[in-house]
Enzyme design. Sequence first.
Site, PDB file in Angstrom:
ATOM      1  N   CYS A 115      35.913  44.861  31.851  1.00  0.00           N
ATOM      2  CA  CYS A 115      35.948  44.236  30.538  1.00  0.00           C
ATOM      3  C   CYS A 115      35.021  43.034  30.577  1.00  0.00           C
ATOM      4  O   CYS A 115      34.959  42.320  31.575  1.00  0.00           O
ATOM      5  CB  CYS A 115      37.365  43.782  30.186  1.00  0.00           C
ATOM      6  N   CYS A 140      49.083  55.125  28.400  1.00  0.00           N
ATOM      7  CA  CYS A 140      48.251  53.927  28.279  1.00  0.00           C
ATOM      8  C   CYS A 140      46.854  54.272  28.789  1.00  0.00           C
ATOM      9  O   CYS A 140      46.695  54.632  29.961  1.00  0.00           O
ATOM     10  CB  CYS A 140      48.882  52.808  29.122  1.00  0.00           C
ATOM     11  N   HIS A 160      48.939  35.231  23.274  1.00  0.00           N
ATOM     12  CA  HIS A 160      49.053  34.479  24.532  1.00  0.00           C
ATOM     13  C   HIS A 160      49.067  32.963  24.442  1.00  0.00           C
ATOM     14  O   HIS A 160      49.298  32.293  25.448  1.00  0.00           O
ATOM     15  CB  HIS A 160      47.974  34.892  25.538  1.00  0.00           C
ATOM     16  N   CYS A 165      43.865  38.053  33.564  1.00  0.00           N
ATOM     17  CA  CYS A 165      43.779  39.515  33.540  1.00  0.00           C
ATOM     18  C   CYS A 165      42.923  40.020  34.694  1.00  0.00           C
ATOM     19  O   CYS A 165      41.789  39.562  34.873  1.00  0.00           O
ATOM     20  CB  CYS A 165      43.185  39.956  32.204  1.00  0.00           C
ATOM     21  N   SER A 209      46.560  40.543  21.327  1.00  0.00           N
ATOM     22  CA  SER A 209      46.857  39.727  22.500  1.00  0.00           C
ATOM     23  C   SER A 209      46.724  38.268  22.135  1.00  0.00           C
ATOM     24  O   SER A 209      45.628  37.739  22.066  1.00  0.00           O
ATOM     25  CB  SER A 209      45.877  40.075  23.628  1.00  0.00           C
ATOM     26  N   ASN A 235      52.009  39.732  35.419  1.00  0.00           N
ATOM     27  CA  ASN A 235      51.954  40.474  36.676  1.00  0.00           C
ATOM     28  C   ASN A 235      50.902  39.846  37.567  1.00  0.00           C
ATOM     29  O   ASN A 235      49.714  39.905  37.266  1.00  0.00           O
ATOM     30  CB  ASN A 235      51.595  41.942  36.415  1.00  0.00           C
ATOM     31  N   CYS A 294      51.261  46.304  33.521  1.00  0.00           N
ATOM     32  CA  CYS A 294      50.276  45.657  32.647  1.00  0.00           C
ATOM     33  C   CYS A 294      49.352  44.744  33.417  1.00  0.00           C
ATOM     34  O   CYS A 294      49.807  43.896  34.171  1.00  0.00           O
ATOM     35  CB  CYS A 294      50.988  44.721  31.684  1.00  0.00           C
ATOM     36  N   GLU A 316      41.956  54.014  35.468  1.00  0.00           N
ATOM     37  CA  GLU A 316      43.337  54.421  35.631  1.00  0.00           C
ATOM     38  C   GLU A 316      43.993  54.663  34.284  1.00  0.00           C
ATOM     39  O   GLU A 316      43.727  53.971  33.307  1.00  0.00           O
ATOM     40  CB  GLU A 316      44.102  53.343  36.389  1.00  0.00           C
TER      41      GLU A 316
HETATM   42  N1  SAH Z   1      41.643  44.255  25.883  1.00  0.00           N
HETATM   43  C1  SAH Z   1      42.796  44.570  25.135  1.00  0.00           C
HETATM   44  C2  SAH Z   1      43.609  45.713  25.697  1.00  0.00           C
HETATM   45  C3  SAH Z   1      43.839  45.763  27.190  1.00  0.00           C
HETATM   46  S1  SAH Z   1      44.863  44.534  27.912  1.00  0.00           S
HETATM   47  C4  SAH Z   1      43.663  43.356  24.948  1.00  0.00           C
HETATM   48  O1  SAH Z   1      43.404  42.342  25.604  1.00  0.00           O
HETATM   49  O2  SAH Z   1      44.558  43.408  24.107  1.00  0.00           O
HETATM   50  C5  SAH Z   1      46.521  45.077  27.562  1.00  0.00           C
HETATM   51  C6  SAH Z   1      47.543  43.934  27.599  1.00  0.00           C
HETATM   52  O3  SAH Z   1      47.852  43.541  28.946  1.00  0.00           O
HETATM   53  C7  SAH Z   1      47.027  42.692  26.893  1.00  0.00           C
HETATM   54  O4  SAH Z   1      47.987  42.131  26.055  1.00  0.00           O
HETATM   55  C8  SAH Z   1      46.726  41.806  28.055  1.00  0.00           C
HETATM   56  O5  SAH Z   1      46.692  40.479  27.668  1.00  0.00           O
HETATM   57  C9  SAH Z   1      47.846  42.122  29.019  1.00  0.00           C
HETATM   58  N2  SAH Z   1      47.599  41.630  30.367  1.00  0.00           N
HETATM   59  C10 SAH Z   1      46.393  41.411  30.972  1.00  0.00           C
HETATM   60  N3  SAH Z   1      46.577  40.935  32.224  1.00  0.00           N
HETATM   61  C11 SAH Z   1      47.897  40.846  32.427  1.00  0.00           C
HETATM   62  C12 SAH Z   1      48.704  40.445  33.559  1.00  0.00           C
HETATM   63  N4  SAH Z   1      48.150  40.058  34.688  1.00  0.00           N
HETATM   64  N5  SAH Z   1      50.039  40.495  33.403  1.00  0.00           N
HETATM   65  C13 SAH Z   1      50.599  40.925  32.255  1.00  0.00           C
HETATM   66  N6  SAH Z   1      49.896  41.325  31.189  1.00  0.00           N
HETATM   67  C14 SAH Z   1      48.563  41.286  31.267  1.00  0.00           C
HETATM   68 FE1  SF4 Z   2      39.615  42.239  28.525  1.00  0.00          FE
HETATM   69 FE2  SF4 Z   2      42.051  42.540  27.396  1.00  0.00          FE
HETATM   70 FE3  SF4 Z   2      41.793  41.782  29.996  1.00  0.00          FE
HETATM   71 FE4  SF4 Z   2      41.099  40.085  28.042  1.00  0.00          FE
HETATM   72  S1  SF4 Z   2      43.167  40.907  28.459  1.00  0.00           S
HETATM   73  S2  SF4 Z   2      39.910  40.515  29.926  1.00  0.00           S
HETATM   74  S3  SF4 Z   2      40.235  41.478  26.528  1.00  0.00           S
HETATM   75  S4  SF4 Z   2      41.176  43.747  29.117  1.00  0.00           S
END
Ligand code: SAH
Ligand code: SF4
Length: 360
Positions: free
Chosen positions: A111, A104, A220, A118, A218, A295, A338, A91
């Site tokens: 992943c 995006c 967190h 995530c 990222s 989310n 996200c 997507e």
């Molecule tokens: N793998 C990379 C890029 C993709 S994730 C990374 O982790 O940075 C893009 C962003 O969305 C990251 O900051 C990730 O932590 C965030 N993200 C992942 N799952 C999420 C969720 N359920 N709610 C909000 N943000 C989330």
């Molecule tokens: Fe992969 Fe980024 Fe999701 Fe972590 S947050 S599982 S690195 S896509």
Amino acid sequence: MPVNLLGLNREALTQFLEELGEKPFRARQLMKWIHQFGESDFNQMTDIAKSFREKLASIATVQVPRLLSEQVSQDGTRKWLLELSPGNAIETVFIPEDERGTLCISSQVGCALACTFCSTGRQGFNRNLTIAEIIGQVWWANRALGHEAKGERVISNVVLMGMGEPLLNYDAVVNALDILLDDHGYGLSRRRVTVSTSGVLPALDRLRERAPVALAVSLHAPTDALRDRLVPINQKYPLKELMAACNRYLEVAPRDFVTFEYVMLEGVNDSEAQARQLIECVNGVSCKFNLIPFNPFPDSGYRTSRPESVRRFRDILMQAGFVVTVRKTRGEDIDAACGQLAGQVVDRSQRQAKMAERHA
Ligand code: SAH
Ligand code: SF4
């Protein structure tokens, strides 16, 4: 197999043409047609000699992913589902704002890193995208949006924040960056292209040398103990090393700050004490914070922080002098927010099966 020109940066395309006895200006011409005019049919490239077009058609293609669906949210966010190979789809999301339009894009199908909050991580991993598949997302969006704006550039920013960890698909990603930044490609400035990483450190140092673009990390969690749980790659590359790598990156980065992304999980990482620990954690790194309301997705096991917790957390950071944004959730009605990007993953890492077992 014909060569797919969609995935060649200027250097590779020039070399390909040289082998055919063609001049370098042809590379610029072809890139313009392919990336700026969104043309995939050589026959339509009218300022290129017919004999050369025919020759090209016999050995090359401009092969783009197949468009499965397009959705438009009430807030104008758009989402495209693109099929890469049977069962695997990704997507791509476009988020229009007053001053900019952000696309995006994804870098992998699924992943391999399994961050616990995530949904992409939950789906497991299938494979890396090719350069053409990464660029194919921009190609589709540009074409779909370009028509409406009558040739004006509507995609002003590209962020690698879709599915996948870009730095675990390093080679394809840096070549795709070349095409995004090329004046004859998508012509974006380094400041307007952002790689988001969970902190794959050796590759971050390589990116610094090869194609320094804007950086989002990222984060967190403010401590190794918690980050080890939420972002498991932290066990390999802990916070101290991550902060040092950010500082090395900043020496050459097009922006003078790193954006730390921080997903807000109720009762897990959103307390006032943790906000203060976070200030300690990033000490010495020039940065901004982007707080992302979590989310939810089915069986995630997490809850979104309460608005007042987010506000308190933000205020503590702001009082310490940081610039903090709280990400507005966009495109929720079409599951484009996200961490909601799902696509379809033929999971080769067996993670889906293992998770199902654990929950059974
Ligand atoms: N793998 C990379 C890029 C993709 S994730 C990374 O982790 O940075 C893009 C962003 O969305 C990251 O900051 C990730 O932590 C965030 N993200 C992942 N799952 C999420 C969720 N359920 N709610 C909000 N943000 C989330
Ligand atoms: Fe992969 Fe980024 Fe999701 Fe972590 S947050 S599982 S690195 S896509």
